[in-house]
Design an enzyme around this catalytic site. Sequence first.
Site, PDB file in Angstrom:
ATOM      1  N   ASP A  95       2.139  13.130  -3.691  1.00  0.00           N
ATOM      2  CA  ASP A  95       2.904  12.504  -2.609  1.00  0.00           C
ATOM      3  C   ASP A  95       2.675  11.001  -2.697  1.00  0.00           C
ATOM      4  O   ASP A  95       1.521  10.559  -2.759  1.00  0.00           O
ATOM      5  CB  ASP A  95       2.373  13.052  -1.268  1.00  0.00           C
ATOM      6  CG  ASP A  95       3.061  12.427  -0.060  1.00  0.00           C
ATOM      7  OD1 ASP A  95       4.105  11.767  -0.222  1.00  0.00           O
ATOM      8  OD2 ASP A  95       2.532  12.604   1.052  1.00  0.00           O
ATOM      9  N   ASP A  97       3.863   7.602  -0.636  1.00  0.00           N
ATOM     10  CA  ASP A  97       4.571   7.168   0.567  1.00  0.00           C
ATOM     11  C   ASP A  97       4.755   5.655   0.536  1.00  0.00           C
ATOM     12  O   ASP A  97       3.847   4.923   0.142  1.00  0.00           O
ATOM     13  CB  ASP A  97       3.718   7.566   1.780  1.00  0.00           C
ATOM     14  CG  ASP A  97       4.556   7.596   3.032  1.00  0.00           C
ATOM     15  OD1 ASP A  97       4.967   8.684   3.424  1.00  0.00           O
ATOM     16  OD2 ASP A  97       4.808   6.500   3.593  1.00  0.00           O
ATOM     17  N   ASP A 264      -1.210   9.910  -2.748  1.00  0.00           N
ATOM     18  CA  ASP A 264      -2.076  10.287  -1.629  1.00  0.00           C
ATOM     19  C   ASP A 264      -3.055  11.334  -2.152  1.00  0.00           C
ATOM     20  O   ASP A 264      -2.681  12.480  -2.420  1.00  0.00           O
ATOM     21  CB  ASP A 264      -1.219  10.850  -0.495  1.00  0.00           C
ATOM     22  CG  ASP A 264      -2.072  11.260   0.712  1.00  0.00           C
ATOM     23  OD1 ASP A 264      -3.297  11.486   0.553  1.00  0.00           O
ATOM     24  OD2 ASP A 264      -1.496  11.364   1.809  1.00  0.00           O
TER      25      ASP A 264
END
Length: 357
Positions: A95, A97, A264
């Site tokens: 992930d 972001d 992440d």
Amino acid sequence: MDEKVVGFLRRVYREYYFNHRNQIEIPSKISSREFGYIPFGGGMIRHLSFKSAGELAAELVRQAPSSVYCSNAMYEHPTLQMDEKGWLGADLIFDIDADSIPTPCKEKHNWWFCNSCRKGGMGIKPGKCPYCKAPTPEQVHWSCRECLGATKDHIRRLTDFLVDDFGVNSQHIQIYFSGNRGYHASVHDERFEKADPAMRSELANYIRGTGLNLKVIPQEAQTYRSPGWGRKVGLYVDARRETPMRRTQKLVDEIVIANAALIDESVTTDVHRVFRMPGTLHGNSGMLKMRVDSLDSFDPQRHPVVLGSETIAVHIDYSPEFFLNGRRFGPYDSSDVTVPTYAAVYLLARGFGGIAG
Ligand SMILES: [Zn+2]
Ligand SMILES: [Zn+2]
């Protein structure tokens, strides 16, 4: 979130799932996966199991949830409590972001919102609301073309690490837009399925360049022909004609900033995660978590906008400007406006307004 807003959002999401049930991406080994969802205005419901794509689609139409999740893990008994599930392995997931990529534009579009008096302002949140003195204004992270573009670069860096350094077949890396401000990647490679959190943590640290130490990479392994980080060091130093004498911590930091993918770590390390399902709507934006086959041509402010354009009258408490579907919206400050459904959902799902009247 008041009842009118919940009713509106559920109606829009239900209609979407009813008309697009074939676009929900069904995971491999569906009967071994744990599913979960968050209803609008409610808490997470987990430990669900579906035997078929049809059963899952029917449940999404029935519940019209805010967010839908599926485990990256496979289990013998996906509906039991965690320690009784019988873990069989998990896909490797990533992930990235936009919030975690340092870009100068953030200062321009970060803003705050007070849930007590429903006013807001630009910049870093104040210690207490200047209007009603409530102690807890909420920091809101907004994104723009620049930070979404930087996030895309980090996804490219990630796939380079996976292909060049871990020998993953690029066909086995699936990239998705998260439906909000980032990108997800799923790796389908049996070599990683059984990897435990400690091993996944090492992978994550490698990709983030955490603790990169030039002392453990011999000088002759720091050339454009070397594997791994050595190659990135070689290329960086060559480009700047650095002499070996100046391989300082500052240089290491620069090399990491120029090459690391800021994934992440907590997502990659978690082997019991329920992860947003591809082909479902994000609960905070109304945008689709969608498969990205070509990063170059993917436009995160246009392609995932899948809800309708029928207009609706809403009252927006506060919002800076934003761009969706090639249109500019806002800024709004206690404004009554008529906007397309996709823009109304984008603001109302986050709690920044209500239905007018
Ligand atoms: Zn306030
Ligand atoms: Zn930005």
